[in-house]
Design a protein around this motif. Sequence first.
Motif, PDB file in Angstrom:
ATOM      1  N   VAL A   1       0.985  -6.761   3.229  1.00 49.48           N
ATOM      2  CA  VAL A   1       2.017  -5.814   2.789  1.00 49.48           C
ATOM      3  C   VAL A   1       3.387  -6.268   3.292  1.00 49.48           C
ATOM      4  CG1 VAL A   1       2.877  -3.436   3.040  1.00 49.48           C
ATOM      5  CG2 VAL A   1       0.433  -3.843   2.635  1.00 49.48           C
ATOM      6  N   PHE A   2       3.455  -6.662   4.568  1.00 47.12           N
ATOM      7  CA  PHE A   2       4.747  -7.068   5.129  1.00 47.12           C
ATOM      8  C   PHE A   2       5.230  -8.392   4.519  1.00 47.12           C
ATOM      9  CE2 PHE A   2       3.577  -4.031   8.573  1.00 47.12           C
ATOM     10  CZ  PHE A   2       4.637  -3.172   8.353  1.00 47.12           C
ATOM     11  N   SER A   3       4.299  -9.284   4.190  1.00 45.32           N
ATOM     12  CA  SER A   3       4.702 -10.542   3.520  1.00 45.32           C
ATOM     13  C   SER A   3       5.338 -10.236   2.172  1.00 45.32           C
ATOM     14  CB  SER A   3       3.489 -11.445   3.292  1.00 45.32           C
ATOM     15  OG  SER A   3       3.046 -11.968   4.503  1.00 45.32           O
TER      16      SER A   3
ATOM     17  N   ALA B   1       9.299 -10.739   0.879  1.00 48.46           N
ATOM     18  CA  ALA B   1       9.670 -11.462  -0.355  1.00 48.46           C
ATOM     19  C   ALA B   1      10.532 -10.561  -1.243  1.00 48.46           C
ATOM     20  CB  ALA B   1       8.410 -11.901  -1.090  1.00 48.46           C
ATOM     21  N   GLU B   2      10.157  -9.281  -1.328  1.00 48.14           N
ATOM     22  CA  GLU B   2      10.895  -8.360  -2.195  1.00 48.14           C
ATOM     23  C   GLU B   2      12.308  -8.105  -1.670  1.00 48.14           C
ATOM     24  OE1 GLU B   2       8.640  -4.845  -3.027  1.00 48.14           O
ATOM     25  OE2 GLU B   2      10.234  -3.978  -4.261  1.00 48.14           O
ATOM     26  N   ILE B   3      12.441  -7.967  -0.352  1.00 45.38           N
ATOM     27  CA  ILE B   3      13.777  -7.753   0.231  1.00 45.38           C
ATOM     28  C   ILE B   3      14.645  -8.984  -0.032  1.00 45.38           C
ATOM     29  CG2 ILE B   3      15.061  -7.435   2.392  1.00 45.38           C
ATOM     30  CD1 ILE B   3      12.652  -5.826   3.452  1.00 45.38           C
ATOM     31  N   ARG B   4      14.090 -10.178   0.161  1.00 46.16           N
ATOM     32  CA  ARG B   4      14.858 -11.404  -0.085  1.00 46.16           C
ATOM     33  C   ARG B   4      15.289 -11.480  -1.557  1.00 46.16           C
ATOM     34  NH1 ARG B   4      14.029 -15.490   4.041  1.00 46.16           N
ATOM     35  NH2 ARG B   4      12.598 -14.644   5.588  1.00 46.16           N
ATOM     36  N   ASP B   5      14.349 -11.183  -2.479  1.00 49.20           N
ATOM     37  CA  ASP B   5      14.657 -11.237  -3.918  1.00 49.20           C
ATOM     38  C   ASP B   5      15.762 -10.251  -4.277  1.00 49.20           C
ATOM     39  OD1 ASP B   5      12.921 -13.180  -4.485  1.00 49.20           O
ATOM     40  OD2 ASP B   5      11.392 -11.925  -5.463  1.00 49.20           O
ATOM     41  N   SER B   6      15.599  -9.008  -3.799  1.00 47.04           N
ATOM     42  CA  SER B   6      16.519  -7.933  -4.201  1.00 47.04           C
ATOM     43  C   SER B   6      17.909  -8.114  -3.626  1.00 47.04           C
ATOM     44  CB  SER B   6      15.983  -6.567  -3.750  1.00 47.04           C
ATOM     45  OG  SER B   6      14.653  -6.415  -4.133  1.00 47.04           O
TER      46      SER B   6
ATOM     47  N   SER C   1      19.276 -11.211  -2.874  1.00 49.75           N
ATOM     48  CA  SER C   1      19.639 -12.633  -3.047  1.00 49.75           C
ATOM     49  C   SER C   1      19.623 -13.363  -1.706  1.00 49.75           C
ATOM     50  CB  SER C   1      21.016 -12.767  -3.695  1.00 49.75           C
ATOM     51  OG  SER C   1      21.064 -12.011  -4.876  1.00 49.75           O
ATOM     52  N   GLY C   2      18.637 -13.034  -0.885  1.00 49.38           N
ATOM     53  CA  GLY C   2      18.480 -13.736   0.394  1.00 49.38           C
ATOM     54  C   GLY C   2      19.403 -13.244   1.496  1.00 49.38           C
ATOM     55  N   GLU C   3      20.207 -12.197   1.211  1.00 52.87           N
ATOM     56  CA  GLU C   3      21.127 -11.670   2.227  1.00 52.87           C
ATOM     57  C   GLU C   3      20.378 -10.960   3.354  1.00 52.87           C
ATOM     58  OE1 GLU C   3      24.960 -10.977   1.949  1.00 52.87           O
ATOM     59  OE2 GLU C   3      24.604 -12.993   1.162  1.00 52.87           O
ATOM     60  N   ALA C   4      19.251 -10.348   2.984  1.00 55.67           N
ATOM     61  CA  ALA C   4      18.474  -9.599   3.986  1.00 55.67           C
ATOM     62  C   ALA C   4      17.019 -10.060   3.956  1.00 55.67           C
ATOM     63  CB  ALA C   4      18.570  -8.102   3.698  1.00 55.67           C
ATOM     64  N   THR C   5      16.311  -9.780   5.051  1.00 56.04           N
ATOM     65  CA  THR C   5      14.886 -10.128   5.134  1.00 56.04           C
ATOM     66  C   THR C   5      14.156  -8.976   5.825  1.00 56.04           C
ATOM     67  OG1 THR C   5      14.937 -11.096   7.347  1.00 56.04           O
ATOM     68  CG2 THR C   5      15.543 -12.553   5.510  1.00 56.04           C
ATOM     69  N   LEU C   6      12.869  -9.168   6.018  1.00 55.30           N
ATOM     70  CA  LEU C   6      12.101  -8.157   6.756  1.00 55.30           C
ATOM     71  C   LEU C   6      12.656  -7.973   8.177  1.00 55.30           C
ATOM     72  CD1 LEU C   6       9.497  -6.352   6.371  1.00 55.30           C
ATOM     73  CD2 LEU C   6       8.301  -8.080   7.713  1.00 55.30           C
ATOM     74  N   ASP C   7      13.296  -9.012   8.713  1.00 54.11           N
ATOM     75  CA  ASP C   7      13.867  -8.901  10.070  1.00 54.11           C
ATOM     76  C   ASP C   7      14.869  -7.742  10.144  1.00 54.11           C
ATOM     77  OD1 ASP C   7      12.421 -11.185  10.357  1.00 54.11           O
ATOM     78  OD2 ASP C   7      14.116 -12.488  10.837  1.00 54.11           O
ATOM     79  N   ASP C   8      15.640  -7.544   9.058  1.00 55.16           N
ATOM     80  CA  ASP C   8      16.611  -6.435   9.052  1.00 55.16           C
ATOM     81  C   ASP C   8      15.892  -5.093   9.095  1.00 55.16           C
ATOM     82  OD1 ASP C   8      19.337  -7.812   8.541  1.00 55.16           O
ATOM     83  OD2 ASP C   8      17.953  -8.747   7.126  1.00 55.16           O
ATOM     84  N   LEU C   9      14.796  -5.015   8.342  1.00 49.89           N
ATOM     85  CA  LEU C   9      13.991  -3.792   8.354  1.00 49.89           C
ATOM     86  C   LEU C   9      13.413  -3.550   9.752  1.00 49.89           C
ATOM     87  CD1 LEU C   9      12.433  -1.486   6.951  1.00 49.89           C
ATOM     88  CD2 LEU C   9      10.770  -3.151   6.198  1.00 49.89           C
TER      89      LEU C   9
ATOM     90  N   ASP D   1       8.576  -2.004  -4.371  1.00 48.53           N
ATOM     91  CA  ASP D   1       7.255  -2.025  -5.016  1.00 48.53           C
ATOM     92  C   ASP D   1       6.152  -2.223  -3.987  1.00 48.53           C
ATOM     93  OD1 ASP D   1       8.524  -1.752  -7.396  1.00 48.53           O
ATOM     94  OD2 ASP D   1       8.509  -3.904  -7.885  1.00 48.53           O
ATOM     95  N   ALA D   2       6.441  -3.019  -2.941  1.00 56.78           N
ATOM     96  CA  ALA D   2       5.415  -3.326  -1.933  1.00 56.78           C
ATOM     97  C   ALA D   2       4.931  -2.072  -1.207  1.00 56.78           C
ATOM     98  CB  ALA D   2       5.959  -4.331  -0.919  1.00 56.78           C
ATOM     99  N   LEU D   3       5.730  -0.974  -1.280  1.00 61.65           N
ATOM    100  CA  LEU D   3       5.326   0.260  -0.601  1.00 61.65           C
ATOM    101  C   LEU D   3       4.924   1.349  -1.593  1.00 61.65           C
ATOM    102  CD1 LEU D   3       7.877   0.446   2.383  1.00 61.65           C
ATOM    103  CD2 LEU D   3       5.569  -0.508   2.364  1.00 61.65           C
TER     104      LEU D   3
END
Length: 419
Positions: free
Chosen positions: A349-351, A355-360, A362-370, A399-401
């Motif tokens: 789920v976290f993977s 990926a979804e955060i990076r896509d949405s 444009s790579g500005e944010a990642t799971l690290d921000d979450l 979508d992942a959630l």
Amino acid sequence: MRVLLVCVALCGACGTQVADSEEPADPLAYQLTLVFEPRPLDSVVDVTMRLDQPRSLLRELRLRNDVRISRMRGDGDLIREESLTRWLPPDDGGTLQWSVAVPHRRNGDGYDAWLGAEFGLFRAEDVVPRASSRALKGAYSDTTLRFRLPAGWSVVTQYQDTGTIRVDNPERRLDLPSGWIVMGELGVRREQIAGMRVAVAGPVNHSIRRLDTLALLNWTLPELARIVPQLPARLTIVSAGDPMWRGGLSAPKSLFLHADRPLISENATSTLLHEIMHMALGFDSEHDHDWIVEGLAEYYSLQLLARTGSISAARHAAAEQDLADWSRDATRLCGGQSTGPQTALAVGVFSRLDAEIRDSTSGEATLDDLTRGLIARGELVNLQILADIATGIIGHKPDALHSGQLPGCRNISPTPETQ
Ligand SMILES: [Zn+2]
């Protein structure tokens, strides 16, 4: 000239200390002095808690009852109730004492708390029951901890290395010691890594991999510091072999790892880094959402190895595939304590969320921000909080959630203020 400089420096230090001790005491501070005295042959720790106060600041301590505690006695009044014991100390203070039978098996398996002829390994929480206080408004504890040890023994805690230990948690008015403690004839290695003072400690004659551990942490903690900017100033790792429980357990600013555990398992996961992630994340989950903390700890233990090149990209991909295979045994994500397959499912789920955060963005944010958002939120997390922070980052519910991705979890919708 050099000798003279040293003398001046030493005298300067002495002067500061004298000045400190002459500072007037805060009229709202009461002194709590805890002394732990292990009796290894009886597997018992005798605890003395002395309260000194200029007037009635601390009025009542409510200590949770524990079957391992016996012979509790004290000045003032001691009232035993079904689940807790209330101590009403004299106005100017007094002493409360008790004894704790330390050894405790984890799920009928090895010990997660131990005291024997050779060494002791337990958490401060094992010998000082959790307590709440009733005190004069604004009053707070000035707590210190000391040990009275058998000849030849030393002790390592999450606190300063020597002397009388100051127990200070700025978030609490009543400070009680916490975290892992190891005592006995110890071997200790210390190093400063990524701004953290790291200690790896355990009894001599146990095959503890102190320098291997420090090497792995030298590779990975700088990356952890990039993910979690506010790491604690100290990290204490305690270890021992049998009869301890064969796993890893985290506690405040400290963790236990059985000496036989590999630092990196054959499937490329790491119990050590998993427990360090628990310590670094610092939050817990609400009932039924254990998968969030377990999944993040496991996800990032792999990430730390992959991002630092400690494992290759191919091995990282294989490890994620292993987890995906294992996750098929999970029938649900939410509910109860997260099992191995549930945690493996959570890593997936976290993977996908990453990926979804990076896509949405444009790579500005990642799971690290979450993750940093969850840490800032602190204390207890749940699926709603996770979804709200993710929604805040990408602008819509990820979508992942969606509930279809989260078997056994109740459907949630973003709370209005984050929409
Ligand atoms: Zn865990």
